[in-house]
Scaffold this motif. Structure first.
Motif, PDB file in Angstrom:
ATOM      1  N   HIS A 214       1.824   9.618 -10.390  1.00 21.04           N
ATOM      2  CA  HIS A 214       0.932   9.687 -11.552  1.00 21.04           C
ATOM      3  C   HIS A 214       0.087  10.969 -11.509  1.00 21.04           C
ATOM      4  CE1 HIS A 214      -1.743   8.363 -14.745  1.00 21.04           C
ATOM      5  NE2 HIS A 214      -2.751   8.674 -13.973  1.00 21.04           N
ATOM      6  N   ASP A 215      -0.500  11.285 -10.360  1.00 26.32           N
ATOM      7  CA  ASP A 215      -1.330  12.491 -10.239  1.00 26.32           C
ATOM      8  C   ASP A 215      -0.527  13.755 -10.535  1.00 26.32           C
ATOM      9  OD1 ASP A 215      -3.491  10.913  -9.577  1.00 26.32           O
ATOM     10  OD2 ASP A 215      -3.458  11.418  -7.434  1.00 26.32           O
TER      11      ASP A 215
ATOM     12  N   SER B 196       3.211   5.610  -6.025  1.00 29.98           N
ATOM     13  CA  SER B 196       2.949   5.529  -7.463  1.00 29.98           C
ATOM     14  C   SER B 196       1.757   6.396  -7.854  1.00 29.98           C
ATOM     15  CB  SER B 196       2.699   4.072  -7.851  1.00 29.98           C
ATOM     16  OG  SER B 196       2.314   3.980  -9.190  1.00 29.98           O
ATOM     17  N   ARG B 197       0.700   6.346  -7.072  1.00 27.64           N
ATOM     18  CA  ARG B 197      -0.494   7.147  -7.364  1.00 27.64           C
ATOM     19  C   ARG B 197      -0.176   8.639  -7.334  1.00 27.64           C
ATOM     20  NH1 ARG B 197      -4.133  10.186  -5.187  1.00 27.64           N
ATOM     21  NH2 ARG B 197      -3.350   9.965  -3.077  1.00 27.64           N
ATOM     22  N   ARG B 198       0.589   9.049  -6.321  1.00 29.18           N
ATOM     23  CA  ARG B 198       0.929  10.477  -6.216  1.00 29.18           C
ATOM     24  C   ARG B 198       1.835  10.911  -7.374  1.00 29.18           C
ATOM     25  NH1 ARG B 198       0.222  13.031  -0.741  1.00 29.18           N
ATOM     26  NH2 ARG B 198      -1.218  11.605   0.283  1.00 29.18           N
TER      27      ARG B 198
ATOM     28  N   LYS C 107       0.825  -1.214   0.000  1.00 29.06           N
ATOM     29  CA  LYS C 107       0.000   0.000   0.000  1.00 29.06           C
ATOM     30  C   LYS C 107       0.855   1.257   0.000  1.00 29.06           C
ATOM     31  CE  LYS C 107      -4.045  -2.162   1.962  1.00 29.06           C
ATOM     32  NZ  LYS C 107      -4.931  -2.306   3.103  1.00 29.06           N
TER      33      LYS C 107
ATOM     34  N   LEU D 186       2.157   1.615  -3.564  1.00 28.83           N
ATOM     35  CA  LEU D 186       1.072   2.023  -4.467  1.00 28.83           C
ATOM     36  C   LEU D 186       0.703   3.489  -4.262  1.00 28.83           C
ATOM     37  CD1 LEU D 186      -1.225  -1.130  -4.374  1.00 28.83           C
ATOM     38  CD2 LEU D 186       0.111  -0.285  -6.318  1.00 28.83           C
ATOM     39  N   GLU D 187       0.728   3.966  -3.031  1.00 26.70           N
ATOM     40  CA  GLU D 187       0.412   5.376  -2.771  1.00 26.70           C
ATOM     41  C   GLU D 187       1.461   6.288  -3.405  1.00 26.70           C
ATOM     42  OE1 GLU D 187      -1.655   8.745  -1.501  1.00 26.70           O
ATOM     43  OE2 GLU D 187      -2.287   6.657  -1.770  1.00 26.70           O
TER      44      GLU D 187
END
Length: 172
Positions: free
Chosen positions: A71-72, A67-69, A61, A64-65
């Protein structure tokens, strides 16, 4: 906990003994103790916390967080935001992940120590339906009797084989 007479001395007796101190084992022991059961939790792992906290859910997790940030931030221009070129510092991402896992594991260890049940650092092997032999971290052996056992030994990391049975590549 009432002792039971035995050939080698006293054997502790519990209403519920949980084998495994990961998330499920902790929840089972805490619940049994809260309901008034004389409860033990047995875990012989080198580090307490279980696979989810130490090597599964928590680190995944955190990664993944990150990675998400990342990407955003790359799509910030779609919202009228100007962002410098984004660069991922993987060593910093891993350091943050390790720190979060260590903090959460330390909290879980505190919870296990004050959970209202007896924490026993040992490996358990069934002798019969009511008794387990405990091999403690120092190599000493003892026994424990329980009316009920909960087996919550969790899982192990098992990478898939590079090739599927029959020789084909996975995914083909």
């Amino acid at each position: 906990m009432e002792p039971e007479s035995g050939g080698k001395g006293m054997v502790p007796v519990f209403d519920v003994t949980v084998i495994g101190g990961g998330s499920a084992g902790f929840a089972a022991a805490r619940t049994a103790a809260a309901m008034g059961a004389r409860t033990a939790l047995v875990d012989g792992a080198e580090r307490l916390g279980g696979l989810c906290i130490l090597a599964g859910c928590m680190p995944t997790k955190a990664l993944l967080e990150a990675s998400r940030r990342w990407h955003d931030s790359r799509e910030a221009g779609l919202f009228g935001l100007e962002v410098r070129p984004v660069r991922a510092d993987f060593s910093a991402i891993l350091a943050r992940t390790r720190r979060l896992v260590s903090e959460f594991a330390a909290d879980r260890q505190k919870d296990l120590a004050k959970g209202g049940f007896r924490l026993i650092r040992a490996h358990a092997a069934f002798l019969d339906a009511d008794h387990v032999e405990l091999t403690h971290r120092d190599g000493q052996k003892s026994r424990l009797r329980s009316k009920t056992f909960v087996i919550a030994t969790g899982s192990r990391i098992s990478p898939p084989p590079a090739r599927a049975p029959g020789g084909g590549l996975l995914g083909q």
